[in-house]
Design an enzyme around this catalytic site. Structure first.
Site, PDB file in Angstrom:
ATOM      1  CG  ASP A   1      -9.834  -1.029   4.145  1.00 23.84           C
ATOM      2  OD1 ASP A   1      -9.451  -1.384   3.017  1.00 23.84           O
ATOM      3  OD2 ASP A   1      -9.203  -1.295   5.178  1.00 23.84           O
TER       4      ASP A   1
ATOM      5  CD  GLN B   1      -3.457  -4.812   6.326  1.00 22.74           C
ATOM      6  OE1 GLN B   1      -3.371  -3.866   5.571  1.00 22.74           O
ATOM      7  NE2 GLN B   1      -3.972  -5.964   5.957  1.00 22.74           N
TER       8      GLN B   1
ATOM      9  CE  LYS C   1      -3.777  -2.585   1.969  1.00 18.12           C
ATOM     10  NZ  LYS C   1      -4.386  -3.159   3.164  1.00 18.12           N
TER      11      LYS C   1
END
Length: 281
Positions: free
Chosen positions: A119, A96, A52
């Site tokens: 997300d 995460q 990322k």
């Protein structure tokens, strides 16, 4: 033999488009920044976070990295999220997953400002998706749609079976396929006559989390097979939910693992970061 759908190449197309858009935004004085929170030292999580960061660098957006110890308290994580929610120089916040067991993932997801939920996991984001309102879409399902479209695979009118009903992949995947005018069935571990159900699919999306579960017995000849699974086989080698060697000879197109859906998840996260400017600014 099936055509191999190359997620690396398609994700690069998406990133190059985003790179151009970011340059245009910079010319207008608009900067974009993603904050990534990682808790603990899960090796798989570390790889995803690294990818990322690399993606941010490639398209020209900023990234802030918060690597917290595995024994950090839930309160400390929530406090950091609140701080980032209030920062005007942060457009997206990503925590995460998975988190250590002493931290409530649901509480953490809900703590993120929906306007920064790149997300696409916040209940407001999911609700917007369900009723067709603007909002962030979960990255993996969004990536699957891009894989199909950019590979010239028609979705409209097709019979699609999504194997798996998770909040992160299965459910949003089915809604996105409905948006594209597909006829959608969600199958799962309790589905009776599973091979019969998956055998009707023109497009079969496997997101069940069981290594090489899908063999040719589950697949209609000429179907498109998208493998969302990331597993380890008996030799500790990375594999998907689909037995690639067995299925590839009978389908028309298939994604490999690695190199299929995975790179698209990162590309769509970056897409959401850039989209945050138009969506919420």
């Amino acid at each position: 033999m099936a055509a191999i759908i190359d997620g690396k190449a398609i994700s690069l197309q998406v990133k190059d488009e985003l790179k151009k858009k970011v340059e245009e935004l910079k010319e207008k004085g608009i900067q974009i920044q993603l904050a990534v929170i990682q808790v603990g030292d899960n090796p798989a999580s570390a790889v995803y976070v690294r990818n990322k960061k690399k993606g941010c660098e490639y398209i020209g957006i900023g990234s802030l990295s918060y690597e917290l110890a595995g024994d950090v308290t839930e309160e400390e994580v929530l406090s950091l999220i609140q701080e980032l929610n209030g920062r005007e120089d942060v457009n997206g916040i990503l925590v995460q997953l998975p988190l250590p067991s002493h931290i409530d993932e649901d509480k953490v997801i809900k703590a993120i400002d929906p306007k920064k939920d790149v997300d696409g996991f916040h209940p407001e984001s999911v609700g917007a998706l369900c009723i067709g309102q603007p909002g962030f879409v979960s990255c993996t399902p969004a990536g699957v749609i891009q894989l199909l479209k950019r590979s010239g695979i028609e979705i409209e009118g097709k019979e699609c079976v999504v194997l798996g009903r998770s909040n992160i992949v299965g459910k949003p995947m089915s809604i996105l396929l409905l948006r594209e005018n597909a006829t959608v069935t969600i199958a799962h571990s309790r589905t009776k006559n599973l091979k019969e159900v998956t055998g009707r699919a023109d497009i079969l999306i496997a997101a069940v989390g069981r290594p090489k579960m899908i063999t040719r017995d589950y697949v209609k000849e000429g179907a498109v097979v998208i493998d969302v699974g990331i597993n380890r086989d008996e030799n500790n080698k990375l594999c998907g939910d689909v037995d690639f060697e067995d299925v590839a000879p009978v389908c028309s197109a298939i994604t490999p693992v690695p190199g299929g859906v995975g790179p698209m998840t990162v590309a769509m996260l970056l897409y959401n970061c850039v989209e945050s400017i138009g969506l919420y600014s």
